[in-house]
Motif scaffolding. Sequence first.
Motif, PDB file in Angstrom:
ATOM      1  N   SER A   1       0.833  -1.205   0.000  1.00 33.17           N
ATOM      2  CA  SER A   1       0.000   0.000   0.000  1.00 33.17           C
ATOM      3  C   SER A   1       0.866   1.253   0.000  1.00 33.17           C
ATOM      4  O   SER A   1       2.088   1.209   0.169  1.00 33.17           O
ATOM      5  N   GLY A   2       0.212   2.394  -0.209  1.00 29.61           N
ATOM      6  CA  GLY A   2       0.918   3.664  -0.172  1.00 29.61           C
ATOM      7  C   GLY A   2       1.478   3.975   1.201  1.00 29.61           C
ATOM      8  O   GLY A   2       2.548   4.594   1.326  1.00 29.61           O
ATOM      9  N   ARG A   3       0.772   3.557   2.257  1.00 26.78           N
ATOM     10  CA  ARG A   3       1.273   3.760   3.609  1.00 26.78           C
ATOM     11  C   ARG A   3       2.570   2.988   3.828  1.00 26.78           C
ATOM     12  O   ARG A   3       3.478   3.466   4.515  1.00 26.78           O
ATOM     13  N   PHE A   4       2.675   1.818   3.242  1.00 24.05           N
ATOM     14  CA  PHE A   4       3.883   1.018   3.420  1.00 24.05           C
ATOM     15  C   PHE A   4       5.064   1.662   2.690  1.00 24.05           C
ATOM     16  O   PHE A   4       6.191   1.652   3.197  1.00 24.05           O
ATOM     17  N   LEU A   5       4.825   2.229   1.504  1.00 21.77           N
ATOM     18  CA  LEU A   5       5.891   2.941   0.800  1.00 21.77           C
ATOM     19  C   LEU A   5       6.357   4.154   1.602  1.00 21.77           C
ATOM     20  O   LEU A   5       7.560   4.452   1.656  1.00 21.77           O
ATOM     21  N   LEU A   6       5.428   4.846   2.233  1.00 23.72           N
ATOM     22  CA  LEU A   6       5.798   5.979   3.070  1.00 23.72           C
ATOM     23  C   LEU A   6       6.626   5.502   4.269  1.00 23.72           C
ATOM     24  O   LEU A   6       7.568   6.189   4.694  1.00 23.72           O
ATOM     25  N   THR A   7       6.276   4.343   4.801  1.00 16.66           N
ATOM     26  CA  THR A   7       7.050   3.786   5.910  1.00 16.66           C
ATOM     27  C   THR A   7       8.478   3.473   5.479  1.00 16.66           C
ATOM     28  O   THR A   7       9.437   3.751   6.218  1.00 16.66           O
ATOM     29  N   LEU A   8       8.638   2.893   4.285  1.00 15.26           N
ATOM     30  CA  LEU A   8       9.985   2.624   3.770  1.00 15.26           C
ATOM     31  C   LEU A   8      10.757   3.923   3.554  1.00 15.26           C
ATOM     32  O   LEU A   8      11.975   3.978   3.787  1.00 15.26           O
ATOM     33  N   ALA A   9      10.066   4.971   3.115  1.00 14.87           N
ATOM     34  CA  ALA A   9      10.726   6.268   2.959  1.00 14.87           C
ATOM     35  C   ALA A   9      11.202   6.803   4.305  1.00 14.87           C
ATOM     36  O   ALA A   9      12.329   7.327   4.426  1.00 14.87           O
ATOM     37  N   GLY A  10      10.372   6.668   5.328  1.00  9.82           N
ATOM     38  CA  GLY A  10      10.782   7.113   6.652  1.00  9.82           C
ATOM     39  C   GLY A  10      11.970   6.334   7.185  1.00  9.82           C
ATOM     40  O   GLY A  10      12.895   6.907   7.787  1.00  9.82           O
ATOM     41  N   LEU A  11      11.969   5.018   6.976  1.00  9.15           N
ATOM     42  CA  LEU A  11      13.106   4.204   7.408  1.00  9.15           C
ATOM     43  C   LEU A  11      14.380   4.599   6.667  1.00  9.15           C
ATOM     44  O   LEU A  11      15.463   4.703   7.269  1.00  9.15           O
ATOM     45  N   ALA A  12      14.271   4.814   5.350  1.00  7.63           N
ATOM     46  CA  ALA A  12      15.448   5.178   4.556  1.00  7.63           C
ATOM     47  C   ALA A  12      16.024   6.515   5.006  1.00  7.63           C
ATOM     48  O   ALA A  12      17.245   6.670   5.148  1.00  7.63           O
ATOM     49  N   VAL A  13      15.148   7.491   5.249  1.00  7.78           N
ATOM     50  CA  VAL A  13      15.616   8.814   5.662  1.00  7.78           C
ATOM     51  C   VAL A  13      16.302   8.747   7.025  1.00  7.78           C
ATOM     52  O   VAL A  13      17.400   9.304   7.222  1.00  7.78           O
ATOM     53  N   CYS A  14      15.689   8.050   7.983  1.00  3.21           N
ATOM     54  CA  CYS A  14      16.278   7.977   9.323  1.00  3.21           C
ATOM     55  C   CYS A  14      17.592   7.199   9.311  1.00  3.21           C
ATOM     56  O   CYS A  14      18.558   7.584   9.979  1.00  3.21           O
ATOM     57  N   HIS A  15      17.642   6.104   8.573  1.00  2.00           N
ATOM     58  CA  HIS A  15      18.899   5.348   8.470  1.00  2.00           C
ATOM     59  C   HIS A  15      20.002   6.220   7.858  1.00  2.00           C
ATOM     60  O   HIS A  15      21.151   6.184   8.312  1.00  2.00           O
ATOM     61  N   GLN A  16      19.656   6.976   6.844  1.00  2.00           N
ATOM     62  CA  GLN A  16      20.653   7.820   6.191  1.00  2.00           C
ATOM     63  C   GLN A  16      21.131   8.934   7.124  1.00  2.00           C
ATOM     64  O   GLN A  16      22.332   9.242   7.169  1.00  2.00           O
ATOM     65  N   GLU A  17      20.215   9.541   7.860  1.00  2.00           N
ATOM     66  CA  GLU A  17      20.611  10.592   8.787  1.00  2.00           C
ATOM     67  C   GLU A  17      21.479  10.066   9.920  1.00  2.00           C
ATOM     68  O   GLU A  17      22.295  10.798  10.482  1.00  2.00           O
ATOM     69  N   LEU A  18      21.323   8.787  10.253  1.00  2.00           N
ATOM     70  CA  LEU A  18      22.123   8.162  11.310  1.00  2.00           C
ATOM     71  C   LEU A  18      23.358   7.457  10.758  1.00  2.00           C
ATOM     72  O   LEU A  18      23.993   6.680  11.477  1.00  2.00           O
ATOM     73  N   ASP A  19      23.690   7.729   9.488  1.00  2.00           N
ATOM     74  CA  ASP A  19      24.871   7.143   8.819  1.00  2.00           C
ATOM     75  C   ASP A  19      24.799   5.615   8.741  1.00  2.00           C
ATOM     76  O   ASP A  19      25.825   4.936   8.743  1.00  2.00           O
ATOM     77  N   GLN A  20      23.601   5.074   8.662  1.00  2.00           N
ATOM     78  CA  GLN A  20      23.404   3.634   8.447  1.00  2.00           C
ATOM     79  C   GLN A  20      23.027   3.447   6.971  1.00  2.00           C
ATOM     80  O   GLN A  20      21.890   3.179   6.616  1.00  2.00           O
ATOM     81  N   LEU A  21      24.055   3.615   6.116  1.00  2.00           N
ATOM     82  CA  LEU A  21      23.798   3.726   4.689  1.00  2.00           C
ATOM     83  C   LEU A  21      23.370   2.405   4.063  1.00  2.00           C
ATOM     84  O   LEU A  21      22.543   2.390   3.148  1.00  2.00           O
TER      85      LEU A  21
END
Length: 366
Positions: free
Chosen positions: A272-292
């Motif tokens: 669903s679209g909510r799940f894609l948004l969840t993946l976007a949130g995970l990607a952004v937070c991982h990137q900000e925490l240098d978990q590339l």
Amino acid sequence: MAARILHRLRHALAGEAGREEPAGGGGEAEDCPESSELEDDTEGLSTRLSGTLSFTSHEDEEEEEEEGDGASEELEEPPQAPGAAAGTEDGEWISVAERPGGSLLTRQLQELWRRSRSSLAPQRLLFEVTSASVVSERSSKYVLYTIYLIRSGQFDKAPATIARRYSDFEQLNRRLRCRFSCDMASIAFPRKRLRRNFTAETIAKRSRAFEQFLSHLHSIDEIRRSPEFLEFFFLPDLQAAQRLTCTGMYREALATWANAYRLQDRLGVCSSGRFLLTLAGLAVCHQELDQLSEAHGCCEQALQLLEAQGSHPLLGPFLQAHVHLAWKVGKDKRRSEARLQDLREAGLALQQQPSLKECLIKEPLE
């Protein structure tokens, strides 16, 4: 005189009988206690092993009764490990290693058992209230119920959890009864009480009632797929994670995004679209925490879901983030670059596309 002779004759006969007993009668004297001991042991074993599988046939039991000594010796031997011995049709026992193909047959049976267990066991979603705490605020006091979503037959290292109060359940019940009045007619909901709402007995009864309420709702297909039911579980986590991301609290936001991910996974709404948004949130937070590497994996999963879609608001941002992260971690980025080129040729202005973080912040979650 005759009496003395008769006495000596009786004494001699008794002596001969005593000498013959070790040769012939001793076996009977020893058989009796062994046979009685065997009967006691057999009776005890049947009591202890009641309800389990028995590999002894009726013919074997008759042979054991006829050969008391041999049977008693078998009971005194230490038990062998499962699969260490196998029975033949004649009642004799041989080791698996001695029988041709025995170990192969055992492995095949074990593999068949594992496959049947994983494929035939029905997977159900269980709802379990693990704790309930009384929360006192300035103007209100309520009970907060913590609920685990568990897939039967599986062990979840990181559980999917929600925390809801009575008013949340009541709102869900009201919304579902407005839309699914026929299906909801047979579903019970715990009534509100004016007194004794915070006693241990009331909290325990409501906990069981909420478990049954959610299980009943999940068993109905239309209700299980409805936005009202699904968003009751993960929408509050999505809203909280979005707020934490906007304020720069990425570590706290990452934990909330991850729980929203697990909730949607348990509920089976991973496209669903909510799940894609969840993946976007995970990607952004991982990137900000240098978990590339973790951020790159989230982008790859999102792009796999977007593979069949020609256009999506998050497609361009995910592709651009994937190319950047793949270059950082040394992964192949040619496929994402080719898809970006296709979007350019289709007339999409990628320079004006928002970043993944900007899409995440601007997405309305209501």
